[in-house]
Each structure stands twice: as structure tokens, then as C-alpha cells.
Enzyme design. Structure first.
Site, short mmCIF file in Angstrom:
data_model
loop_
_atom_site.label_atom_id
_atom_site.label_comp_id
_atom_site.label_asym_id
_atom_site.label_seq_id
_atom_site.Cartn_x
_atom_site.Cartn_y
_atom_site.Cartn_z
CB SER A 281 -0.96 0.02 1.19
OG SER A 281 -2.05 -0.80 0.92
CE1 TYR B 151 -5.34 2.44 3.65
CE2 TYR B 151 -5.89 0.23 2.91
CZ TYR B 151 -5.01 1.28 2.96
OH TYR B 151 -3.79 1.19 2.33
CB SER B 152 -12.16 1.05 0.25
OG SER B 152 -12.51 0.34 -0.93
CG ASN B 153 -6.82 -2.22 -0.75
OD1 ASN B 153 -5.80 -1.60 -0.53
ND2 ASN B 153 -7.22 -3.19 0.05
#
Length: 404
Positions: A101, A207-209
Site C-alpha cells: 500500500s 480504508y478501501s483499496n
């Protein structure tokens, strides 16, 4: 690609880095000065504090670690553990590794550069630029970068009531079976959009990819070029970052590197596989990049030193979303208070299976810590101690611990 402010990051791209389910969301010199202690290779000044700080990670069960610290005493580079299971050589002190990330900070920097050029606004609707997805028209560019869009995380969601909604495989035999599978970014987005959003756009933080896959696609739509080429044009080439790449679908680590491993349960027993080679398309703009500790230090120092973005946009990047709680997440970067003894640090750590990455800096970019950690075959999962280990390392280098 985890997301914990304490971790190297995630399940796909990022400490956070791709998921919160894995805490591991978790150094170069032309010649080694020699081993100053058994199992530690170093370059630069003798620093017993740093040598001890990396040793504890391997003592806890990680396979290996390489680290670079730049501070008022100069540059220190070291590695410990093993480069490959079954062998004795330490990890290379400026080896390549998957950064998970940490990729998000590069992507956010490119988007903000396009904002600086006037090619898009932070509060512009994303749906206008990416109409093929039918996105909620309330989702803005800012919401993607700060994780306030509410869009489902394609690596899976964990809800407060304990409910788990899976996404693509991110561990175990199911992931190993698809280790070299290609995931087109549009497919990752469509999978996410097939699930209910976590909340209405702008109504919370999670939190989201998926946000950063969309951000990478947005870069491509605006520029007409692959987002990796824009990363090279705006960041890698100007800073001379020769060890950093956006691999796309290539499974290779194209240079000296430590091996990363995945240990998982199957058929009532445990199996350890080498996952150094993997198709990183499953992480895409949320966590696919490869780098070195030297390059990460140079990049983060330049970013925080004001070399890559105008001051107003750098300030926007560092403004945490009010709903991000202890994460203190801005636009592609975490902002952490270390208390009276340490001041403030900025970071975006990351991880994918086998690898964790650390990228931490003071706000002026003058003191940096960058590192790579590899997982091995320890029976006691060292990831469970990662927060404790990272807190100790941050205190050693920056003089304080992340405030709860």
C-alpha cells in the site's frame, strides 16, 4: 495493502496497505562495512540502537529485514535475518521488494500533481471522468484519496458487528492457486460495485483499496497514458529512482531481493510457499509497486520537502479526515502524533503476502526510516507482534510512540 497506522500494511498493497485483516500491512551502500554483530550486515556509522532495533524483528520470527535511516547523524543501512530460507546470507541491503500500500502515496502524488496542473479538481465528481462504472455522482476525487467514498473494498470488508463480506482471495490455498492470475483493474472495480457501499459518499471513513484502483484509472483517463507511465514521468525520472517500478502483470522482482513466504493451513497441516514471484495485478494502483529503501527514502523526503507538490496541495495531503479516527488519514498519507518526545511523523506503510514495507518521515523530510520485512515459516505468527515491534522501532528512530 493494509491500513493500520501501526502496521506495515494489508492484504494487497497496504500497512493500511490491501486489508485490515493482516497486520503486516507492514538499504543501500556501494560496499558493506562488515558485520558488526552476528547476522547483521551494515553500512555507515556504527549504530547499536538501530542494529538492535532490526534484530528484534527477526528474533520475533520474521525471515529478514533491511532498513535505511537518514537523520542528523548521517545515513545508516543494515540488514539481518536471511535472504532465502535454508540459507545463511543476509537480505541485500538495497534489495528490491514489494511495497504494497505504499503505492498509494505515489498514486495520490500523481493525482495531486494533475490537480496542480488544473486538469482536474479535488472536489470534481469521479463519475464524470469514469462514466463506464456508473459511480455514485457524489463521489469526488478527494473522497477516493482519503477513503471517504464508501465504496466496498475489493479485498473484503469486516464490519463492526463481526460480519465479513469476502472479496477476491488474499491468502491461503485459494490465493496460491491464483498466484499468477491477471486481474484487470476494471474487474476489481466492478466486483466492488456489485457489493453494497459501506456508507453514503462522504458520510464516513473506511480504508478501501478500490479507491486507489479508481484513482489509477482516473489518472489514465485524464492523461491518456498508463498510470505507471505517469508515475515514471512525474516522480521516478525526476528523482532518479532506478529501483522503483510499476510492474503491471509481471511476476518478477527484477534484481537482487530477499524472498518472501506465505505459511498457511491446508488439509490439517501447515505449508510454506515462496511467493516472491506473484502477479501483482490483484493489487493494481492500491499496492502493486516495487521499490528499494533508498528510493523510498528519496521519494518521501522529496515529497515532504516540497519538491513534488505546491505547498497548498501538500497541506491538503496532510489534513486528516475527521472520521478516520486514530488512523489520521489524509490524501494518501497517515499523519501521526508521537507525543511530547517525538513530534509528528508522516507515513504510508504497506504489505502484500510475503513482504512488508515501511516509509516514515518527519514533516520536513529530513529524517526518514524506510525498510522491508519478509515473512518466513515461523510457527508463531510474528505479525501478531507487529504493532509492538513497530512502536519500538519508531521510538528508537523518532523519539516517541504513536498516540492511541
Amino acid at each position: 495493502m493494509g491500513e493500520s497506522t501501526h502496521t506495515a500494511d494489508d492484504n494487497g498493497g497496504g500497512t493500511p496497505g490491501l486489508s485490515r485483516r493482516t497486520a503486516l500491512t507492514a538499504v543501500a551502500a556501494t560496499a558493506l562495512a562488515g558485520a558488526v554483530a552476528p547476522g547483521i550486515a551494515t553500512a555507515g556509522p556504527h549504530r547499536p540502537d538501530l542494529e538492535g532495533a532490526i534484530r528484534v524483528f527477526v528474533d520475533a520470527g520474521f525471515a529478514g529485514m533491511q532498513m535505511r535511516v537518514r537523520d542528523e547523524r548521517g545515513e545508516w543501512v543494515g540488514s539481518t535475518g536471511v535472504r532465502e530460507l535454508g540459507r545463511t546470507a543476509e537480505p541485500p541491503t538495497d534489495g528490491l521488494f514489494r511495497v504494497g500500500s505504499t503505492t498509494k502515496t505515489f498514486v495520490a502524488t500523481v493525482v495531486l500533481h494533475l490537480v496542480a496542473e488544473g486538469r482536474i479538481g479535488l472536489d470534481d465528481p469521479v463519475a464524470d471522468r469514469l462514466p463506464r462504472f456508473g459511480l455514485d455522482p457524489r463521489i469526488t476525487v478527494r473522497m477516493l484519496l482519503q477513503h471517504s467514498s464508501g465504496v466496498f473494498n475489493f479485498t473484503g470488508e469486516h464490519y463492526e458487528d463481526g460480519t465479513v463480506v469476502p472479496g477476491i482471495p488474499w491468502q491461503g490455498q485459494e490465493w496460491v492457486d491464483r498466484q499468477f492470475h491477471t486481474y484487470p483493474p476494471d474487474d476489481l472495480v466492478r466486483l466492488a460495485l456489485s457489493k453494497p457501499p459501506r456508507f453514503a459518499p462522504g458520510a464516513g471513513w473506511s480504508y478501501s483499496n478500490t479507491n486507489y484502483v479508481l484513482a489509477a484509472l482516473l489518472i489514465e483517463q485524464i492523461t491518456g497514458r498508463p498510470y505507471g507511465e505517469e508515475v515514471r514521468r512525474l516522480i521516478l525520472r525526476p528523482l532518479g529512482l532506478r529501483g522503483t517500478s510499476v510492474p503491471g502483470t509481471s511476476p518478477e522482482l527484477p534484481g537482487p531481493h530477499a524472498h518472501g513466504y506465505h505459511r498457511y493451513e491446508v488439509d490439517g497441516g501447515w505449508k510454506t510457499v515462496d511467493v516472491s514471484r506473484q502477479n501483482p495485478s490483484w493489487a493494481s494502483g492500491a499496492g502493486e509497486m516495487i521499490s528499494t529503501t533508498r528510493d523510498l527514502a528519496t521519494f518521501f523526503s522529496a515529497l515532504n520537502g516540497g519538491e513534488l507538490l505546491p505547498a497548498p496541495l501538500l497541506a491538503e495531503m496532510r489534513r486528516p479526515h475527521p472520521d478516520s479516527g486514530a488512523h489520521h488519514y489524509g490524501l494518501g498519507v497517515f499523519v501521526q502524533d508521537l507525543g511530547p518526545g517525538g513530534g509528528t511523523i508522516l507515513h504510508h506503510n504497506g504489505s502484500v503476502l510475503g513482504y512488508g514495507a515501511l516509509m516514515i518521515s518527519t514533516p520536513d523530510g529530513r529524517k526518514t526510516l524506510t525498510a522491508s520485512i519478509t515473512t518466513g515459516d515461523a510457527e508463531d505468527n510474528p505479525v501478531l507482534r507487529f504493532k509492538e515491534l513497530l512502536d519500538g522501532l519508531v521510538e528508537t528512530v523518532f523519539g516517541g510512540r504513536v498516540a492511541e
